[in-house]
Design an enzyme around this catalytic site. Structure first.
Site, PDB file in Angstrom:
ATOM      1  N   LYS A 186       0.859  -1.193   0.000  1.00 34.83           N
ATOM      2  CA  LYS A 186       0.000   0.000   0.000  1.00 34.83           C
ATOM      3  C   LYS A 186       0.895   1.242   0.000  1.00 34.83           C
ATOM      4  O   LYS A 186       1.584   1.521   0.969  1.00 34.83           O
ATOM      5  CB  LYS A 186      -0.889   0.022   1.248  1.00 34.83           C
ATOM      6  CG  LYS A 186      -1.950   1.101   1.148  1.00 34.83           C
ATOM      7  CD  LYS A 186      -2.438   1.570   2.487  1.00 34.83           C
ATOM      8  CE  LYS A 186      -1.523   2.580   3.129  1.00 34.83           C
ATOM      9  NZ  LYS A 186      -1.338   3.831   2.379  1.00 34.83           N
ATOM     10  N   GLY A 237       7.785   4.901   7.553  1.00 38.55           N
ATOM     11  CA  GLY A 237       6.965   6.094   7.747  1.00 38.55           C
ATOM     12  C   GLY A 237       7.311   6.754   9.060  1.00 38.55           C
ATOM     13  O   GLY A 237       8.407   6.562   9.601  1.00 38.55           O
ATOM     14  N   SER A 238       6.372   7.481   9.611  1.00 39.19           N
ATOM     15  CA  SER A 238       6.660   8.262  10.815  1.00 39.19           C
ATOM     16  C   SER A 238       6.633   7.383  12.070  1.00 39.19           C
ATOM     17  O   SER A 238       5.999   6.316  12.088  1.00 39.19           O
ATOM     18  CB  SER A 238       5.640   9.383  10.953  1.00 39.19           C
ATOM     19  OG  SER A 238       4.362   8.823  11.133  1.00 39.19           O
ATOM     20  N   THR A 239       7.286   7.863  13.114  1.00 40.37           N
ATOM     21  CA  THR A 239       7.312   7.137  14.386  1.00 40.37           C
ATOM     22  C   THR A 239       5.894   7.012  14.946  1.00 40.37           C
ATOM     23  O   THR A 239       5.508   5.961  15.464  1.00 40.37           O
ATOM     24  CB  THR A 239       8.246   7.862  15.372  1.00 40.37           C
ATOM     25  OG1 THR A 239       9.568   7.821  14.818  1.00 40.37           O
ATOM     26  CG2 THR A 239       8.266   7.206  16.746  1.00 40.37           C
ATOM     27  N   ALA A 240       5.090   8.079  14.807  1.00 40.90           N
ATOM     28  CA  ALA A 240       3.724   8.040  15.357  1.00 40.90           C
ATOM     29  C   ALA A 240       2.918   6.913  14.696  1.00 40.90           C
ATOM     30  O   ALA A 240       2.257   6.127  15.389  1.00 40.90           O
ATOM     31  CB  ALA A 240       3.055   9.389  15.133  1.00 40.90           C
ATOM     32  N   THR A 241       2.977   6.817  13.365  1.00 36.76           N
ATOM     33  CA  THR A 241       2.224   5.748  12.690  1.00 36.76           C
ATOM     34  C   THR A 241       2.846   4.389  12.991  1.00 36.76           C
ATOM     35  O   THR A 241       2.131   3.400  13.175  1.00 36.76           O
ATOM     36  CB  THR A 241       2.182   5.989  11.160  1.00 36.76           C
ATOM     37  OG1 THR A 241       1.779   7.330  10.914  1.00 36.76           O
ATOM     38  CG2 THR A 241       1.210   5.046  10.478  1.00 36.76           C
ATOM     39  N   GLY A 242       4.167   4.333  13.087  1.00 33.26           N
ATOM     40  CA  GLY A 242       4.855   3.070  13.400  1.00 33.26           C
ATOM     41  C   GLY A 242       4.342   2.465  14.701  1.00 33.26           C
ATOM     42  O   GLY A 242       4.172   1.243  14.818  1.00 33.26           O
ATOM     43  N   GLU A 259      10.806   1.161   9.805  1.00 29.48           N
ATOM     44  CA  GLU A 259      11.825   2.177   9.473  1.00 29.48           C
ATOM     45  C   GLU A 259      11.162   3.532   9.689  1.00 29.48           C
ATOM     46  O   GLU A 259      10.291   3.928   8.914  1.00 29.48           O
ATOM     47  CB  GLU A 259      12.282   2.027   8.014  1.00 29.48           C
ATOM     48  CG  GLU A 259      12.986   0.710   7.702  1.00 29.48           C
ATOM     49  CD  GLU A 259      14.393   0.618   8.254  1.00 29.48           C
ATOM     50  OE1 GLU A 259      14.856   1.573   8.919  1.00 29.48           O
ATOM     51  OE2 GLU A 259      15.034  -0.422   8.043  1.00 29.48           O
ATOM     52  N   CYS A 293      14.546  10.732   5.596  1.00 26.56           N
ATOM     53  CA  CYS A 293      14.674  10.264   6.986  1.00 26.56           C
ATOM     54  C   CYS A 293      16.084  10.476   7.516  1.00 26.56           C
ATOM     55  O   CYS A 293      16.273  10.818   8.673  1.00 26.56           O
ATOM     56  CB  CYS A 293      14.262   8.804   7.091  1.00 26.56           C
ATOM     57  SG  CYS A 293      15.156   7.720   5.979  1.00 26.56           S
ATOM     58  N   GLU A 391      11.741  16.707  14.073  1.00 28.20           N
ATOM     59  CA  GLU A 391      12.178  16.344  12.717  1.00 28.20           C
ATOM     60  C   GLU A 391      11.440  17.266  11.751  1.00 28.20           C
ATOM     61  O   GLU A 391      10.234  17.117  11.546  1.00 28.20           O
ATOM     62  CB  GLU A 391      11.779  14.885  12.437  1.00 28.20           C
ATOM     63  CG  GLU A 391      12.157  14.437  11.049  1.00 28.20           C
ATOM     64  CD  GLU A 391      11.617  13.049  10.675  1.00 28.20           C
ATOM     65  OE1 GLU A 391      10.494  12.707  11.068  1.00 28.20           O
ATOM     66  OE2 GLU A 391      12.336  12.331   9.966  1.00 28.20           O
TER      67      GLU A 391
HETATM   68  P1  NAD Z   1       3.247   8.382   7.676  1.00 28.03           P
HETATM   69  O1  NAD Z   1       3.554   7.607   8.896  1.00 28.03           O
HETATM   70  O2  NAD Z   1       2.281   9.496   7.752  1.00 28.03           O
HETATM   71  O3  NAD Z   1       2.687   7.417   6.524  1.00 28.03           O
HETATM   72  C1  NAD Z   1       3.416   6.277   6.076  1.00 28.03           C
HETATM   73  C2  NAD Z   1       2.448   5.251   5.498  1.00 28.03           C
HETATM   74  O4  NAD Z   1       1.608   4.750   6.554  1.00 28.03           O
HETATM   75  C3  NAD Z   1       1.499   5.786   4.423  1.00 28.03           C
HETATM   76  O5  NAD Z   1       1.399   4.813   3.404  1.00 28.03           O
HETATM   77  C4  NAD Z   1       0.188   5.926   5.175  1.00 28.03           C
HETATM   78  O6  NAD Z   1      -0.948   5.812   4.331  1.00 28.03           O
HETATM   79  C5  NAD Z   1       0.252   4.731   6.125  1.00 28.03           C
HETATM   80  N1  NAD Z   1      -0.610   4.822   7.320  1.00 28.03           N
HETATM   81  C6  NAD Z   1      -1.085   5.924   7.923  1.00 28.03           C
HETATM   82  N2  NAD Z   1      -1.800   5.595   9.027  1.00 28.03           N
HETATM   83  C7  NAD Z   1      -1.752   4.248   9.127  1.00 28.03           C
HETATM   84  C8  NAD Z   1      -2.255   3.298  10.069  1.00 28.03           C
HETATM   85  N3  NAD Z   1      -2.975   3.671  11.131  1.00 28.03           N
HETATM   86  N4  NAD Z   1      -1.981   1.991   9.876  1.00 28.03           N
HETATM   87  C9  NAD Z   1      -1.223   1.590   8.831  1.00 28.03           C
HETATM   88  N5  NAD Z   1      -0.730   2.435   7.892  1.00 28.03           N
HETATM   89  C10 NAD Z   1      -0.986   3.755   8.041  1.00 28.03           C
HETATM   90  O7  NAD Z   1       4.672   8.864   7.128  1.00 28.03           O
HETATM   91  P2  NAD Z   1       4.986   9.811   5.875  1.00 28.03           P
HETATM   92  O8  NAD Z   1       4.585  11.200   6.266  1.00 28.03           O
HETATM   93  O9  NAD Z   1       4.443   9.203   4.625  1.00 28.03           O
HETATM   94  O10 NAD Z   1       6.579   9.720   5.788  1.00 28.03           O
HETATM   95  C11 NAD Z   1       7.430  10.583   6.472  1.00 28.03           C
HETATM   96  C12 NAD Z   1       8.050   9.895   7.675  1.00 28.03           C
HETATM   97  O11 NAD Z   1       8.663   8.687   7.265  1.00 28.03           O
HETATM   98  C13 NAD Z   1       9.153  10.714   8.330  1.00 28.03           C
HETATM   99  O12 NAD Z   1       9.045  10.651   9.738  1.00 28.03           O
HETATM  100  C14 NAD Z   1      10.433  10.003   7.884  1.00 28.03           C
HETATM  101  O13 NAD Z   1      11.539  10.208   8.734  1.00 28.03           O
HETATM  102  C15 NAD Z   1       9.977   8.593   7.825  1.00 28.03           C
HETATM  103  N6  NAD Z   1      10.846   7.817   6.945  1.00 28.03           N
HETATM  104  C16 NAD Z   1      11.681   6.888   7.503  1.00 28.03           C
HETATM  105  C17 NAD Z   1      12.560   6.171   6.691  1.00 28.03           C
HETATM  106  C18 NAD Z   1      13.509   5.158   7.278  1.00 28.03           C
HETATM  107  O14 NAD Z   1      14.043   4.366   6.524  1.00 28.03           O
HETATM  108  N7  NAD Z   1      13.721   5.141   8.585  1.00 28.03           N
HETATM  109  C19 NAD Z   1      12.575   6.397   5.316  1.00 28.03           C
HETATM  110  C20 NAD Z   1      11.704   7.337   4.785  1.00 28.03           C
HETATM  111  C21 NAD Z   1      10.828   8.037   5.604  1.00 28.03           C
END
Ligand code: NAD
Length: 487
Positions: A186, A237-242, A259, A293, A391
């Site tokens: 996704k 993605g973000s730490t909050a969503t992680g 990640e 990131c 960040e």
């Molecule tokens: P995000 O967490 O907002 O979204 C990431 C993905 O998660 C999207 O596909 C989104 O649709 C999905 N998502 C949202 N809510 C969800 C849920 N409740 N359950 C499952 N999936 C859900 O992040 P973003 O804004 O797309 O990306 C930016 C962030 O990603 C930054 O914090 C960046 O540092 C981080 N990032 C980390 C790495 C790494 O390798 N560590 C690489 C790139 C980006």
């Protein structure tokens, strides 16, 4: 200025954009009842409508990946490898379309970052296709043989962000498939198009169900993380969503690779050849307009060189051209989406309201049509300021002065993040000694942003869990299985 790679903008890109983007489910291109708009962040015009997969279509995709797992996991490694290599060739044949589409939906400059992201991703796919996890002999005596094997997990759910949709997507697909798993991916709703295109390319190559792509809203992500037929989530993605992903994945004890975000420090000691490294540090902080990131997000410079360093850094940075990534004149593209642009407006306002010293930039011109943010350097803001602690994910960098190394190291480590860091010095041993004290998954000394197929990458603390790449990254897509034989 950044070096330019010649890019042929295929006339086909217009055909690609006018072509209907489809989900990939069970080896077929499928329409969805609903669609959503995808914007070009340089113009804020709608460039395409992407399919918004329904919950029923996500169910179908997961079921098809589950069916496909039976044959795919039993297939010989050589055969899987040959298909993944064929996929790399097919991606190569469409690389200019992928790069142009990436610029249109993500914003990064076509001639530099977009084409290099696509080329790096294809290189990765080729290299991972020929990797395998050997059987490890743990014990081999006259009476007893113990072997460690790695077996595939099943269906992997991949969830990707909007900053590097091609590279981060293919980083997941190649190791997942070569180790015998199947996948449902996704993409971010902000950047679904390139993923749908590389998914459509895959549909002609892999057996039905091996790779499914379902674009749509965040709820689809949650459906995946809760689903009992998904064995692992590979999330960037973000730490909050992680944290949410980890919580809902607990239902069936899913394996997780997370990640997440970072707030990477770069440390320049007084003995560094600091004039020479300014271009490298500039691109390490501002590449992809800071939406990275592992961008340098806090630059600590020794007080004896700080003033001169800031002056020279500003001199280098001041002529960078922020603009539409389709122009070959552009060094830095727009901010990818309005949500992130809004976060930056708030951070810029805080920096201004608190009266921190702005060495360059500092004002976002909201009357511009695209999401453009100027290159901004904040000179020595306090450690507790938002610009140092958060960040930013945009083209704004605090350059912080330090005297005492002990104090600096404790400030560097006083964060929930631990993704990466770099140390710059002419004293290699000192650099290594400092690197050992930094709490992060990757620390570079006198270089930065070097990655490798065989180098594990992942975050400490709240920057993530598990790694991608390397032997460990491949193992992350498998179960360990110990076999014991009495001889
Ligand atoms: P995000 O967490 O907002 O979204 C990431 C993905 O998660 C999207 O596909 C989104 O649709 C999905 N998502 C949202 N809510 C969800 C849920 N409740 N359950 C499952 N999936 C859900 O992040 P973003 O804004 O797309 O990306 C930016 C962030 O990603 C930054 O914090 C960046 O540092 C981080 N990032 C980390 C790495 C790494 O390798 N560590 C690489 C790139 C980006």
């Amino acid at each position: 200025m950044s070096a330019q790679i010649e890019v042929v903008i295929s006339k086909d890109i217009h055909r690609v954009l006018h072509h209907q983007f489809c989900l990939v489910i069970d080896g077929e291109l499928r329409e969805a009842e609903q669609t959503f708009e995808v914007f070009n962040p340089a113009t804020n015009e709608v460039i395409a409508h992407a399919p918004s997969g329904s919950s029923a279509q996500m169910e179908e995709a997961i079921a098809s990946a589950k069916r496909a797992f039976v044959g795919w996991s039993a297939m010989q490694h050589e055969k899987r490898s040959a298909l993944i290599l064929e996929y790399a060739d097919a991606l190569e044949a469409r690389k200019h379309d992928l790069a142009a589409l990436l610029t249109l939906e993500q914003g990064k400059p076509l001639h530099t970052m977009a084409i290099s992201e696509v080329e790096a991703a294809i290189f990765w796919v080729r290299e991972v296709a020929i990797r395998f996890i050997p059987i490890e002999i743990i014990e081999d005596t006259e009476e007893h043989l113990v072997e460690l094997h790695h077996t595939p997990l099943g269906v992997v759910g991949a969830i990707t962000p909007w900053n590097f949709p091609v590279l981060l997507g293919l980083w997941k697909i190649a190791p997942c498939l070569i180790t015998g798993n199947t996948m449902v991916m996704k993409p971010s709703p902000y950047t679904p198009l390139t993923t749908l295109l590389f998914g459509a390319i895959a549909a002609d190559i892999f057996p039905a169900g091996v790779l499914n792509i379902v674009s749509g809203d965040n709820e689809l992500g949650q459906q995946m993380t809760e689903h009992p037929d998904i064995s692992k989530i590979s999330f960037t993605g973000s730490t909050a969503t992680g944290k949410k992903v980890m919580q809902s994945g607990a239902s069936n004890l899913k394996r997780m690779t997370l990640e997440l975000g970072g707030n990477d420090p770069a440390i320049v000691l007084s003995d560094a050849n600091w004039r020479d490294i300014i271009p490298t540090l500039f691109w390490a902080a501002f590449g992809n307009s800071g939406q990275w990131c592992i961008a340098v997000k806090r630059l600590y410079v020794h007080s004896t060189i700080h003033t001169e360093f800031v002056q020279e850094f500003v001199n280098f940075a001041k002529d960078m051209k922020v603009g539409d990534g389709m122009s070959s004149e552009t060094d830095l593209g727009p901010i990818q989406n309005k949500m992130q642009y809004g976060k930056l407006l708030s951070l810029f306002k805080d920096t201004k309201d608190k009266g921190y010293k702005i060495a360059l930039g500092g004002e976002i011109d909201e009357s511009l049509t695209g999401n453009f943010v100027p290159v901004t350097i904040v000179d020595n803001p306090p450690e507790e300021s938002r610009i140092v602690q958060e960040e930013p994910f945009g083209p704004i960098l605090p350059i912080i002065s330090f005297d005492d190394e002990e104090d600096m190291i404790s400030r560097v480590n006083a964060t929930q993040f631990g993704l990466a860091a770099s140390v710059w010095t002419s004293d290699r041993d000192k650099g290594i000694a400092l690197a050992k004290r930094i709490e992060a998954g990757t620390v570079w000394v006198n270089e930065i942003h070097i990655h490798g197929i065989d180098i594990p990458f992942g975050g400490h603390k709240q920057s993530g869990m598990g790694v991608e790449n390397g032997h460990e990254g491949l193992c992350g897509f498998t179960n360990s299985k110990s076999y014991m034989f009495k001889k």
